[in-house]
Design a protein around this motif. Structure first.
Motif, PDB file in Angstrom:
ATOM      1  N   MET A   1      42.126  31.183  58.798  1.00 35.07           N
ATOM      2  CA  MET A   1      41.913  30.022  59.652  1.00 35.07           C
ATOM      3  C   MET A   1      40.428  29.954  59.975  1.00 35.07           C
ATOM      4  N   LEU A   2      39.766  28.924  59.486  1.00 33.88           N
ATOM      5  CA  LEU A   2      38.312  28.830  59.622  1.00 33.88           C
ATOM      6  C   LEU A   2      37.918  28.034  60.853  1.00 33.88           C
ATOM      7  N   ASP A   3      36.909  28.523  61.556  1.00 37.63           N
ATOM      8  CA  ASP A   3      36.296  27.758  62.644  1.00 37.63           C
ATOM      9  C   ASP A   3      35.203  26.889  61.997  1.00 37.63           C
ATOM     10  N   LEU A   4      35.425  25.588  61.990  1.00 37.73           N
ATOM     11  CA  LEU A   4      34.492  24.704  61.280  1.00 37.73           C
ATOM     12  C   LEU A   4      33.428  24.086  62.185  1.00 37.73           C
ATOM     13  N   ARG A   5      33.462  24.438  63.467  1.00 40.93           N
ATOM     14  CA  ARG A   5      32.472  23.827  64.362  1.00 40.93           C
ATOM     15  C   ARG A   5      31.071  24.256  63.928  1.00 40.93           C
ATOM     16  N   GLY A   6      30.198  23.283  63.808  1.00 41.64           N
ATOM     17  CA  GLY A   6      28.811  23.588  63.436  1.00 41.64           C
ATOM     18  C   GLY A   6      28.602  23.844  61.945  1.00 41.64           C
ATOM     19  N   LYS A   7      29.648  23.719  61.150  1.00 44.24           N
ATOM     20  CA  LYS A   7      29.476  23.977  59.716  1.00 44.24           C
ATOM     21  C   LYS A   7      29.543  22.644  58.947  1.00 44.24           C
ATOM     22  N   THR A   8      28.656  22.511  57.999  1.00 44.28           N
ATOM     23  CA  THR A   8      28.599  21.259  57.248  1.00 44.28           C
ATOM     24  C   THR A   8      29.712  21.220  56.179  1.00 44.28           C
ATOM     25  N   CYS A   9      30.507  20.161  56.235  1.00 43.88           N
ATOM     26  CA  CYS A   9      31.608  19.985  55.274  1.00 43.88           C
ATOM     27  C   CYS A   9      31.351  18.685  54.519  1.00 43.88           C
ATOM     28  N   ILE A  10      31.397  18.762  53.194  1.00 39.39           N
ATOM     29  CA  ILE A  10      31.063  17.572  52.400  1.00 39.39           C
ATOM     30  C   ILE A  10      32.237  17.165  51.524  1.00 39.39           C
ATOM     31  N   VAL A  11      32.555  15.891  51.586  1.00 35.66           N
ATOM     32  CA  VAL A  11      33.627  15.358  50.753  1.00 35.66           C
ATOM     33  C   VAL A  11      33.003  14.372  49.776  1.00 35.66           C
ATOM     34  N   VAL A  12      33.187  14.632  48.493  1.00 37.32           N
ATOM     35  CA  VAL A  12      32.683  13.710  47.469  1.00 37.32           C
ATOM     36  C   VAL A  12      33.876  12.896  46.974  1.00 37.32           C
ATOM     37  N   GLY A  13      33.781  11.587  47.121  1.00 33.81           N
ATOM     38  CA  GLY A  13      34.904  10.693  46.792  1.00 33.81           C
ATOM     39  C   GLY A  13      35.364   9.987  48.055  1.00 33.81           C
ATOM     40  N   GLY A  14      35.943   8.792  47.857  1.00 34.01           N
ATOM     41  CA  GLY A  14      36.301   8.002  49.040  1.00 34.01           C
ATOM     42  C   GLY A  14      37.655   7.337  48.936  1.00 34.01           C
ATOM     43  N   GLY A  15      38.552   7.906  48.090  1.00 33.91           N
ATOM     44  CA  GLY A  15      39.890   7.334  47.937  1.00 33.91           C
ATOM     45  C   GLY A  15      40.867   7.928  48.944  1.00 33.91           C
ATOM     46  N   PRO A  16      42.160   7.641  48.759  1.00 35.26           N
ATOM     47  CA  PRO A  16      43.180   8.150  49.693  1.00 35.26           C
ATOM     48  C   PRO A  16      43.215   9.681  49.784  1.00 35.26           C
ATOM     49  N   VAL A  17      42.937  10.354  48.663  1.00 35.52           N
ATOM     50  CA  VAL A  17      42.955  11.829  48.694  1.00 35.52           C
ATOM     51  C   VAL A  17      41.778  12.338  49.533  1.00 35.52           C
ATOM     52  N   ALA A  18      40.594  11.759  49.300  1.00 39.80           N
ATOM     53  CA  ALA A  18      39.424  12.135  50.106  1.00 39.80           C
ATOM     54  C   ALA A  18      39.713  11.868  51.585  1.00 39.80           C
ATOM     55  N   GLU A  19      40.342  10.725  51.869  1.00 42.45           N
ATOM     56  CA  GLU A  19      40.618  10.396  53.279  1.00 42.45           C
ATOM     57  C   GLU A  19      41.510  11.457  53.925  1.00 42.45           C
ATOM     58  N   ARG A  20      42.500  11.937  53.161  1.00 44.60           N
ATOM     59  CA  ARG A  20      43.386  12.972  53.718  1.00 44.60           C
ATOM     60  C   ARG A  20      42.601  14.248  54.019  1.00 44.60           C
ATOM     61  N   LYS A  21      41.707  14.626  53.116  1.00 42.64           N
ATOM     62  CA  LYS A  21      40.897  15.835  53.344  1.00 42.64           C
ATOM     63  C   LYS A  21      39.995  15.629  54.570  1.00 42.64           C
ATOM     64  N   ILE A  22      39.412  14.429  54.686  1.00 39.23           N
ATOM     65  CA  ILE A  22      38.507  14.152  55.815  1.00 39.23           C
ATOM     66  C   ILE A  22      39.276  14.251  57.133  1.00 39.23           C
ATOM     67  N   ARG A  23      40.465  13.641  57.165  1.00 38.74           N
ATOM     68  CA  ARG A  23      41.241  13.674  58.416  1.00 38.74           C
ATOM     69  C   ARG A  23      41.640  15.098  58.772  1.00 38.74           C
TER      70      ARG A  23
END
Ligand SMILES: C[C@@]1(CC(=O)O)c2cc3[nH]c(cc4nc(cc5[nH]c(cc(n2)[C@H]1CCC(=O)O)[C@@](C)(CC(=O)O)[C@@H]5CCC(=O)O)C(CC(=O)O)=C4CCC(=O)O)c(CCC(=O)O)c3CC(=O)O
Ligand SMILES: NC(=O)C1=CN([C@@H]2O[C@H](COP(=O)(O)OP(=O)(O)OC[C@H]3O[C@@H](n4cnc5c(N)ncnc54)[C@H](O)[C@@H]3O)[C@@H](O)[C@H]2O)C=CC1
Length: 221
Positions: free
Chosen positions: A8-30
């Motif tokens: 279980m990762l603490d993502l606060r303060g860590k840069t997360c990058i999503v390449v792509g903008g379709g429904p799959v990318a949206e699910r990862k972003i959410r």
């Protein structure tokens, strides 16, 4: 097939990058935002309405354009979620060079991790994976968990945390602490955490500890 080590990762303060903008990318972003990620950047020439809305509200940073290798500089997590398999592999290779962990949406073998189905009840987080064998099954089991562990679990976990803090301050004996906290967890699972009365939080905790001690004594006799 990888064995996969869950963490279980603490993502606060860590840069997360999503390449792509379709429904799959949206699910990862959410799922990143649900995990309190504070620095989510998205690169894609086109995006879903949902992603555009997240950018408008300031939840994510969006660059509308084709992926460039420098887009992932400084990233800790990289999601390659475009519809172009070759590009996804390129993104993954560039991420490896930068020491970032990668997820490749169309081919898990190229990435470092897969994204599980996640169920959240406050601080209780359940994650289910089939390692890519059947995402639909992971999702279905996630729904089963949702039914089994309802929204009330958020409050239960909060109270167990309070109790644990209280117990650590009040009880010196580690064996007694462990026994009481195990019993309290059993109460949470059995659904009997709501019987607490007492006028203040401290009173309620003291009363709970008294009751747990009595139950622990009964068990030992
Ligand atoms: C390997 C993995 C890589 C990764 O993305 O990390 C991956 C890969 C692929 N998924 C595909 C399809 C589907 N994915 C879903 C749904 C989810 N997929 C998720 C994760 C993962 N998907 C990772 C492994 C997870 C695991 O197995 O445990 C979930 C759990 C989490 C999330 O996406 O955040 C989310 C559910 C969220 C929830 O409900 O809780 C559904 C269900 C639906 O749409 O209803 C379908 C259609 C039915 C089916 O195929 O089962 C395809 C084929 C595309 C094609 O056919 O073209 C690939 C590519 C491939 O297999 O190579
Ligand atoms: N992991 C998963 O859960 C699932 C994965 N998939 C796979 O995930 C991939 C994405 O699926 P969808 O979102 O449905 O695809 P989609 O085709 O709707 O979206 C692809 C996105 O990639 C963007 N894109 C294309 N070229 C780009 C570039 N040069 N730089 C940056 N972005 C670029 C497009 O603008 C678009 O926003 C597909 O390869 C699909 O096979 C599909 C279903 C589930």
């Amino acid at each position: 097939m990888a064995g996969y080590y869950p963490l279980m990762l603490d993502l606060r303060g860590k840069t997360c990058i999503v390449v792509g903008g379709g429904p799959v990318a949206e699910r990862k972003i959410r799922s990143l935002l649900d995990a309190d990620a504070e620095d989510v950047r998205v690169i894609s020439p086109t995006v879903t309405k949902g992603i555009a809305e997240l950018a408008r509200s300031g939840s994510i940073q969006l660059r509308l354009g084709e992926y460039l290798e420098q887009d992932i500089d400084g990233a800790r997590l990289v999601f390659a979620a475009t519809g172009d398999p070759d590009l996804n592999r390129c993104v993954a290779a560039a991420a490896v060079v930068r020491g970032a962990l990668t997820n490749v949406a169309d081919d898990s073998a190229y990435g470092d991790f897969v994204t599980p189905s996640v169920i959240r009840r406050g601080d209780l987080v359940m994650a289910v994976t089939t390692g890519g064998a059947s995402p639909a099954l992971a999702s279905g089991i996630g729904r089963d968990f949702m039914a089994r562990y309802g929204p009330d679990y958020a409050g239960k976990v909060e109270r167990l945390r309070e109790l644990r803090e209280h117990v650590r301050l009040r009880l010196a004996d580690p064996d007694e602490r462990r026994d009481l906290l195990r019993l309290a967890a059993e109460e949470a699972l059995a659904g009997s955490l709501d019987e607490l009365t007492g006028s203040s939080d401290a009173d309620r905790m003291d009363e709970w500890i008294r009751r747990l001690r009595a139950a622990a004594d009964r068990r030992q006799t």
